[in-house]
Design an enzyme around this catalytic site. Structure first.
Site, PDB file in Angstrom:
ATOM      1  N   TYR A 157       0.847  -1.200   0.000  1.00 12.09           N
ATOM      2  CA  TYR A 157       0.000   0.000   0.000  1.00 12.09           C
ATOM      3  C   TYR A 157       0.885   1.253   0.000  1.00 12.09           C
ATOM      4  CZ  TYR A 157      -4.396   2.543   0.646  1.00 12.09           C
ATOM      5  OH  TYR A 157      -5.485   3.360   0.470  1.00 12.09           O
ATOM      6  N   LYS A 164      -3.452   8.455   2.870  1.00 11.79           N
ATOM      7  CA  LYS A 164      -4.681   8.248   3.656  1.00 11.79           C
ATOM      8  C   LYS A 164      -4.529   8.816   5.075  1.00 11.79           C
ATOM      9  CE  LYS A 164      -7.427   6.022   0.716  1.00 11.79           C
ATOM     10  NZ  LYS A 164      -8.557   6.738   0.050  1.00 11.79           N
TER      11      LYS A 164
HETATM   12  O1  0WE Z   1      -7.008   2.855  -1.641  1.00 12.68           O
HETATM   13  C1  0WE Z   1      -6.994   1.813  -2.256  1.00 12.68           C
HETATM   14  C2  0WE Z   1      -6.526   1.764  -3.702  1.00 12.68           C
HETATM   15  C3  0WE Z   1      -6.453   3.093  -4.364  1.00 12.68           C
HETATM   16  C4  0WE Z   1      -5.601   3.083  -5.611  1.00 12.68           C
HETATM   17  C5  0WE Z   1      -5.616   2.070  -6.550  1.00 12.68           C
HETATM   18  C6  0WE Z   1      -4.824   2.159  -7.679  1.00 12.68           C
HETATM   19  C7  0WE Z   1      -4.738   1.058  -8.698  1.00 12.68           C
HETATM   20  C8  0WE Z   1      -4.386   1.578 -10.075  1.00 12.68           C
HETATM   21  C9  0WE Z   1      -4.786   4.168  -5.819  1.00 12.68           C
HETATM   22  N1  0WE Z   1      -4.004   4.275  -6.919  1.00 12.68           N
HETATM   23  C10 0WE Z   1      -4.023   3.299  -7.841  1.00 12.68           C
HETATM   24  N2  0WE Z   1      -3.234   3.450  -8.944  1.00 12.68           N
HETATM   25  C11 0WE Z   1      -3.315   2.619 -10.023  1.00 12.68           C
HETATM   26  O2  0WE Z   1      -2.548   2.786 -10.979  1.00 12.68           O
HETATM   27  N3  0WE Z   1      -7.380   0.667  -1.628  1.00 12.68           N
HETATM   28  C12 0WE Z   1      -7.720   0.705  -0.225  1.00 12.68           C
HETATM   29  C13 0WE Z   1      -7.400  -0.651  -2.294  1.00 12.68           C
HETATM   30  C14 0WE Z   1      -6.066  -1.257  -2.144  1.00 12.68           C
HETATM   31  O3  0WE Z   1      -5.047  -0.885  -2.942  1.00 12.68           O
HETATM   32  C15 0WE Z   1      -3.938  -1.567  -2.509  1.00 12.68           C
HETATM   33  C16 0WE Z   1      -4.254  -2.375  -1.433  1.00 12.68           C
HETATM   34  C17 0WE Z   1      -5.638  -2.159  -1.184  1.00 12.68           C
HETATM   35  C18 0WE Z   1      -6.449  -2.795  -0.098  1.00 12.68           C
HETATM   36  C19 0WE Z   1      -2.641  -1.519  -3.006  1.00 12.68           C
HETATM   37  C20 0WE Z   1      -1.676  -2.311  -2.415  1.00 12.68           C
HETATM   38  C21 0WE Z   1      -1.994  -3.113  -1.340  1.00 12.68           C
HETATM   39  C22 0WE Z   1      -3.286  -3.153  -0.828  1.00 12.68           C
END
Ligand code: 0WE
Length: 260
Positions: A157, A164
């Site tokens: 993450y 966040k």
């Molecule tokens: O906040 C998130 C994900 C938000 C996010 C997702 C992406 C994917 C595509 C932000 N930036 C990007 N950029 C991209 O290019 N989450 C809480 C979901 C999430 O994302 C992770 C998680 C979890 C859970 C990424 C790594 C590890 C765990």
């Protein structure tokens, strides 16, 4: 009559029928709210318009939250349709893909850090400030979406966790300043959900399995779980709640240890 009858909500961040914003929009609609939406790019316009129509809304305007000009134009567009609104939902996050793999210390870069914080945290303030004039003189609510990575270290993450953490502090400072204007500001920290944004993330399946086995409720959360909690926080039922992070995570975050 739902508990959001007579309320108008602006929902920012709808991209697909798996978006958390879609779960929230449906729950707000179910409780009687009227809705307006943004679409980030022309590619998404048709899809967002169709989903909006399903919820009885024809207010769908372009908005990329990285652009101050578009933020101004978006809320001018809303003002042409509504003489004010009650609810702002911020369901937007982004870090460049290279930031979300490998070790934090290896992946993080100055530009990755900047973009993650700009799109995922600052945009809440920018939207909130632009929305404020149309939210005056009514009991109003702003809501954003966070994740456990704000307060705990976990794999991949990475800089999104810092963003966040910033977003949660941002939410508290907004709550502090906007309370006297009658505007409550809160966050939901949702458990992992397989959204479009999450589909490209390596190890997502493993994480969902880990939650199922660890969380007290022995399951993952859905966009409906998040939507219903969002409807509550956005409503006058939560009139005494501001500056809070509500965990909608099947209880995962309260577990300290498990023995088999
Ligand atoms: O906040 C998130 C994900 C938000 C996010 C997702 C992406 C994917 C595509 C932000 N930036 C990007 N950029 C991209 O290019 N989450 C809480 C979901 C999430 O994302 C992770 C998680 C979890 C859970 C990424 C790594 C590890 C765990």
């Amino acid at each position: 009559m739902g508990f959001l009858a007579g309320k108008r909500a602006v929902v920012v961040g709808l991209a697909s029928n798996r978006s958390i914003a879609w779960g929230i929009a449906q729950a707000l609609k179910n409780q009687g709210a009227e809705l307006a939406f943004n679409y980030q790019t022309e590619k998404l316009q048709g899809r967002v318009e169709k989903m909006a129509a399903e919820l009885g809304s024809d207010i769908v305007l372009p908005l990329d939250v990285s652009d101050d000009g578009q933020i101004e134009t978006f809320f001018s567009g809303i003002a042409k349709r509504w003489d004010g609104f009650d609810i702002l939902i911020h369901s937007v996050a982004y870090a460049p893909a290279d930031q979300l793999e490998g070790r934090y210390v290896d992946a993080v870069s100055r530009e990755g850090f900047r973009i993650a914080h700009d799109i995922s945290s600052y945009s809440f303030t920018a939207l909130g400030n632009a929305a404020r004039p149309q939210m005056q003189g009514r009991p109003a609510s702003m809501l954003t979406l966070s994740y456990l990575g704000a307060v705990r270290a976990l794999p991949s993450y990475n800089v999104m966790g810092l963003a966040k953490a910033s977003l949660e502090a941002n939410m508290r400072f907004m709550a502090y300043d906007l309370g006297p204007e009658g505007i409550r500001v809160n966050a939901i920290s949702a458990g992992p959900i397989r959204t479009l944004a999450a589909s490209g993330i390596k190890g997502m399946r493993q994480m969902l399995e880990k939650v199922e086995e660890t969380a007290p409720l022995k399951r993952n959360v859905t966009i409906d779980d998040v939507g219903n909690a969002a409807a509550f926080l956005s409503s006058d039922l939560a009139a005494g709640v501001t500056g809070q992070v509500l965990y909608v995570d099947a209880g995962y975050s309260i577990v300290g240890m498990q023995l088999d």
